[in-house]
Enzyme design. Structure first.
Site, PDB file in Angstrom:
ATOM      1  N   SER A  77       0.861  -1.193   0.000  1.00 40.83           N
ATOM      2  CA  SER A  77       0.000   0.000   0.000  1.00 40.83           C
ATOM      3  C   SER A  77       0.891   1.234   0.000  1.00 40.83           C
ATOM      4  CB  SER A  77      -0.863  -0.005   1.272  1.00 40.83           C
ATOM      5  OG  SER A  77      -1.512   1.233   1.442  1.00 40.83           O
ATOM      6  N   TYR A 128      -2.392  -0.304  10.621  1.00 42.48           N
ATOM      7  CA  TYR A 128      -2.436  -0.862   9.255  1.00 42.48           C
ATOM      8  C   TYR A 128      -1.103  -0.600   8.545  1.00 42.48           C
ATOM      9  CZ  TYR A 128      -4.003  -1.328   4.348  1.00 42.48           C
ATOM     10  OH  TYR A 128      -4.135  -1.686   3.031  1.00 42.48           O
TER      11      TYR A 128
HETATM   12  P1  NDP Z   1     -11.142  -6.895  -0.148  1.00 43.00           P
HETATM   13  O1  NDP Z   1     -11.734  -6.759   1.204  1.00 43.00           O
HETATM   14  O2  NDP Z   1     -12.014  -6.709  -1.326  1.00 43.00           O
HETATM   15  O3  NDP Z   1     -10.398  -8.306  -0.271  1.00 43.00           O
HETATM   16  C1  NDP Z   1      -9.726  -8.893   0.803  1.00 43.00           C
HETATM   17  C2  NDP Z   1      -9.529 -10.362   0.487  1.00 43.00           C
HETATM   18  O4  NDP Z   1      -8.821 -10.980   1.578  1.00 43.00           O
HETATM   19  C3  NDP Z   1     -10.829 -11.116   0.317  1.00 43.00           C
HETATM   20  O5  NDP Z   1     -10.727 -11.986  -0.771  1.00 43.00           O
HETATM   21  C4  NDP Z   1     -10.962 -11.884   1.614  1.00 43.00           C
HETATM   22  O6  NDP Z   1     -11.676 -13.083   1.382  1.00 43.00           O
HETATM   23  C5  NDP Z   1      -9.506 -12.177   1.937  1.00 43.00           C
HETATM   24  N1  NDP Z   1      -9.338 -12.512   3.339  1.00 43.00           N
HETATM   25  C6  NDP Z   1      -9.631 -11.729   4.413  1.00 43.00           C
HETATM   26  N2  NDP Z   1      -9.389 -12.394   5.554  1.00 43.00           N
HETATM   27  C7  NDP Z   1      -8.927 -13.627   5.191  1.00 43.00           C
HETATM   28  C8  NDP Z   1      -8.514 -14.774   5.908  1.00 43.00           C
HETATM   29  N3  NDP Z   1      -8.488 -14.791   7.250  1.00 43.00           N
HETATM   30  N4  NDP Z   1      -8.125 -15.871   5.219  1.00 43.00           N
HETATM   31  C9  NDP Z   1      -8.128 -15.857   3.875  1.00 43.00           C
HETATM   32  N5  NDP Z   1      -8.489 -14.798   3.130  1.00 43.00           N
HETATM   33  C10 NDP Z   1      -8.892 -13.698   3.785  1.00 43.00           C
HETATM   34  O7  NDP Z   1      -9.952  -5.829  -0.167  1.00 43.00           O
HETATM   35  P2  NDP Z   1      -8.872  -5.413  -1.279  1.00 43.00           P
HETATM   36  O8  NDP Z   1      -9.000  -6.225  -2.489  1.00 43.00           O
HETATM   37  O9  NDP Z   1      -8.919  -3.942  -1.362  1.00 43.00           O
HETATM   38  O10 NDP Z   1      -7.536  -5.780  -0.500  1.00 43.00           O
HETATM   39  C11 NDP Z   1      -6.535  -6.616  -1.051  1.00 43.00           C
HETATM   40  C12 NDP Z   1      -5.178  -6.136  -0.558  1.00 43.00           C
HETATM   41  O11 NDP Z   1      -4.920  -4.853  -1.113  1.00 43.00           O
HETATM   42  C13 NDP Z   1      -5.112  -5.970   0.960  1.00 43.00           C
HETATM   43  O12 NDP Z   1      -3.869  -6.437   1.423  1.00 43.00           O
HETATM   44  C14 NDP Z   1      -5.199  -4.457   1.147  1.00 43.00           C
HETATM   45  O13 NDP Z   1      -4.528  -4.057   2.307  1.00 43.00           O
HETATM   46  C15 NDP Z   1      -4.478  -3.984  -0.106  1.00 43.00           C
HETATM   47  N6  NDP Z   1      -4.747  -2.601  -0.483  1.00 43.00           N
HETATM   48  C16 NDP Z   1      -6.037  -2.186  -0.729  1.00 43.00           C
HETATM   49  C17 NDP Z   1      -6.278  -0.860  -1.034  1.00 43.00           C
HETATM   50  C18 NDP Z   1      -7.661  -0.347  -1.237  1.00 43.00           C
HETATM   51  O14 NDP Z   1      -7.838   0.888  -1.244  1.00 43.00           O
HETATM   52  N7  NDP Z   1      -8.658  -1.188  -1.452  1.00 43.00           N
HETATM   53  C19 NDP Z   1      -5.179   0.109  -1.167  1.00 43.00           C
HETATM   54  C20 NDP Z   1      -3.863  -0.444  -0.928  1.00 43.00           C
HETATM   55  C21 NDP Z   1      -3.681  -1.752  -0.604  1.00 43.00           C
HETATM   56  P3  NDP Z   1     -12.647 -13.841   2.403  1.00 43.00           P
HETATM   57  O15 NDP Z   1     -13.330 -12.803   3.240  1.00 43.00           O
HETATM   58  O16 NDP Z   1     -13.550 -14.594   1.506  1.00 43.00           O
HETATM   59  O17 NDP Z   1     -11.740 -14.741   3.187  1.00 43.00           O
END
Ligand code: NDP
Length: 236
Positions: A135, A148
């Site tokens: 990020s 975070y």
């Molecule tokens: P989402 O919430 O859309 O996706 C998060 C994903 O992580 C989901 O597929 C979720 O699936 C999975 N996940 C969460 N907890 C678990 C767990 N315990 N075990 C397995 N899988 C898990 O968020 P983003 O796509 O935005 O985030 C993806 C990455 O990008 C993150 O690391 C975030 O920090 C980073 N990021 C996002 C930004 C943004 O503005 N959106 C900016 C910069 C970085 P499920 O719940 O089905 O397990």
């Protein structure tokens, strides 16, 4: 090697950035192993070349299962996309500490463990590419985002150490540093960061996919260890 012979392991593939990456790779003919907890959401990726593994990434036995499935089924893995992640915010003295430790378990511990496991495989096969979704907050801290940011700084440290430790090998690491992307990450927030930060046009998951395609299209002698991508309005 054709795309179908290239094996991509994508965590966090049930929504947001991970989902978009898994879908794009599948469309390009790669073999994709898509993992997250919500099976019904992973099923939306349905395609012959997508294999779904449902489970909690913070559970080490589930990580063993991912590793065993990948190597027993395909005998190799070419790309590890560490996309699973969560966010907990608040001033350090006020934040829900249990949410923080759960975030650290996923963003840091689970990411380090899976990368560690796959690295051993990459060493054996003599190649591999780890792509970490960090990020902008892996490069700077903001009030209420310290916890975070700490997890993303950890991801940056992991990536930078790997870059140096793997120099000269055919194993590489790329760390992507997005600003605000429209996903489900902020769905429970009272005020979405789009409003709070005055970002009229946040990034889309397609923008992130485009950076991934750019990284994957590089010739073998080129490394892209870090790539920051921000929306136009991003100020701080
Ligand atoms: P989402 O919430 O859309 O996706 C998060 C994903 O992580 C989901 O597929 C979720 O699936 C999975 N996940 C969460 N907890 C678990 C767990 N315990 N075990 C397995 N899988 C898990 O968020 P983003 O796509 O935005 O985030 C993806 C990455 O990008 C993150 O690391 C975030 O920090 C980073 N990021 C996002 C930004 C943004 O503005 N959106 C900016 C910069 C970085 P499920 O719940 O089905 O397990």
């Amino acid at each position: 090697m054709s795309n179908s012979n290239k094996i991509c392991l994508v965590t966090g593939a049930s929504s947001g950035i991970g989902y978009a990456i898994a879908q794009a790779l599948s469309k390009e003919g790669y073999t994709v192993i898509a993992t997250a907890r919500r099976e019904e959401r992973l099923r939306e990726l349905s395609a012959e070349n997508v294999h779904i593994l449902t489970g909690d990434l913070t559970d080490p036995t589930f990580q063993d299962h991912i590793d065993n499935f990948t190597y027993e089924t395909f005998g190799r893995c070419d790309y590890l996309f560490n996309c699973a992640g969560t966010i907990a915010t608040g001033a350090i003295e006020a934040i829900d500490i249990d949410q923080v430790t759960a975030m650290i378990q996923l963003n840091v511990t689970a990411t380090f463990r899976l990368t560690y496991k796959l690295l051993k495989r990459f060493r054996q096969q003599g190649s591999g590419h780890v792509i970490n979704i960090s990020s902008i907050l892996g490069t700077k801290v903001r009030p209420t985002a310290g916890a975070y940011a700490a997890t993303k700084y950890a991801m940056e440290a992991l990536s930078e150490a790997l870059r140096m430790e793997l120099a000269g090998s055919n194993i590489q690491v790329s760390c992507i540093e997005p600003g605000l992307v429209m996903t489900e990450l902020h769905k429970d927030w009272e005020v979405h960061p789009r409003e709070a930060m005055g970002i009229h046009e946040p990034l889309t998951t397609d923008d992130i996919v485009a950076t991934i395609k750019f990284i994957l299209s590089q010739p073998p002698h080129v490394r892209i260890p870090r790539l920051m991508i921000l929306p136009k309005d991003h100020q701080i």
